[in-house]
Design a protein around this motif. Sequence first.
Motif, PDB file in Angstrom:
ATOM      1  N   PHE A 175      73.506-129.030 -30.102  1.00  0.00           N
ATOM      2  CA  PHE A 175      73.436-129.806 -29.236  1.00  0.00           C
ATOM      3  C   PHE A 175      74.652-130.925 -29.066  1.00  0.00           C
ATOM      4  O   PHE A 175      74.550-131.030 -30.427  1.00  0.00           O
ATOM      5  CB  PHE A 175      72.105-130.114 -29.582  1.00  0.00           C
ATOM      6  CG  PHE A 175      70.823-129.030 -29.926  1.00  0.00           C
ATOM      7  CD1 PHE A 175      70.271-129.218 -28.919  1.00  0.00           C
ATOM      8  CD2 PHE A 175      70.899-128.131 -30.865  1.00  0.00           C
ATOM      9  CE1 PHE A 175      69.171-127.932 -28.678  1.00  0.00           C
ATOM     10  CE2 PHE A 175      70.009-127.531 -30.794  1.00  0.00           C
ATOM     11  CZ  PHE A 175      69.234-127.409 -29.802  1.00  0.00           C
ATOM     12  N   ARG A 201      71.363-129.324 -25.247  1.00  0.00           N
ATOM     13  CA  ARG A 201      71.838-128.343 -26.000  1.00  0.00           C
ATOM     14  C   ARG A 201      72.765-127.982 -24.868  1.00  0.00           C
ATOM     15  O   ARG A 201      72.817-128.105 -24.072  1.00  0.00           O
ATOM     16  CB  ARG A 201      70.508-127.718 -25.430  1.00  0.00           C
ATOM     17  CG  ARG A 201      70.901-125.838 -26.181  1.00  0.00           C
ATOM     18  CD  ARG A 201      70.143-125.035 -26.406  1.00  0.00           C
ATOM     19  NE  ARG A 201      70.224-124.229 -27.034  1.00  0.00           N
ATOM     20  CZ  ARG A 201      69.789-123.585 -27.542  1.00  0.00           C
ATOM     21  NH1 ARG A 201      68.091-123.338 -27.620  1.00  0.00           N
ATOM     22  NH2 ARG A 201      70.093-121.907 -27.687  1.00  0.00           N
ATOM     23  N   ASP A 240      68.213-127.768 -33.640  1.00  0.00           N
ATOM     24  CA  ASP A 240      67.197-128.485 -33.566  1.00  0.00           C
ATOM     25  C   ASP A 240      66.789-129.751 -33.422  1.00  0.00           C
ATOM     26  O   ASP A 240      66.183-128.993 -34.717  1.00  0.00           O
ATOM     27  CB  ASP A 240      66.996-127.488 -32.763  1.00  0.00           C
ATOM     28  CG  ASP A 240      65.942-128.279 -31.538  1.00  0.00           C
ATOM     29  OD1 ASP A 240      65.977-129.440 -30.694  1.00  0.00           O
ATOM     30  OD2 ASP A 240      64.831-127.091 -31.258  1.00  0.00           O
TER      31      ASP A 240
END
Length: 175
Positions: free
Chosen positions: A127, A132, A152
């Motif tokens: 990311f 992303r 994430d």
Amino acid sequence: YGQNANCGPGGAYAGGGGGGFGMGGGGGGGFGGKRVYGFQGQTLEDSKAGAKKAIALRLEPLKPGLPDFERVLSEDRQSVTIGSKRGSVDLLVVDEAVSKRHCVLSLMAAHGDLALSIVDHSTNGTFVNGKRVPQKGKRFRIRSGDSFQVKDASLEEDVGWKCDFGSTVSFFTRS
């Protein structure tokens, strides 16, 4: 993700606008032959005797517990590999959500000068500035001040670094 444009064989994309990141062009010199991606027939030699263009890279952790990292990237050492496989990465992250060879930061050309790109090789994604990286295995330009995460944010926040880099010259190489 800013503006994407493919500049054709050997070209390099100079980057998206507004905090995004752009895609590198197709073809071009690989890492096997000491050529920087996107530099076709151009040299990295500076006007000073023996000096080569380089980028001084510093990765500042976004949270405590992650390592700091500094390296000068040049024609002789063009990339930094980040992942969880001890002994085969430059920056080790011990976490089950981080792939063995998660992502690579590497040199590329932009308007005849050096720039930095990121390539995602992971299962769970990389990311940049909270978004992303849209395609695995492709180069995307990152700029000084951008942050990138290898996990994430829904799993754990701030598992990543802020990139701080600038152009410099390299006068010597280590074996």
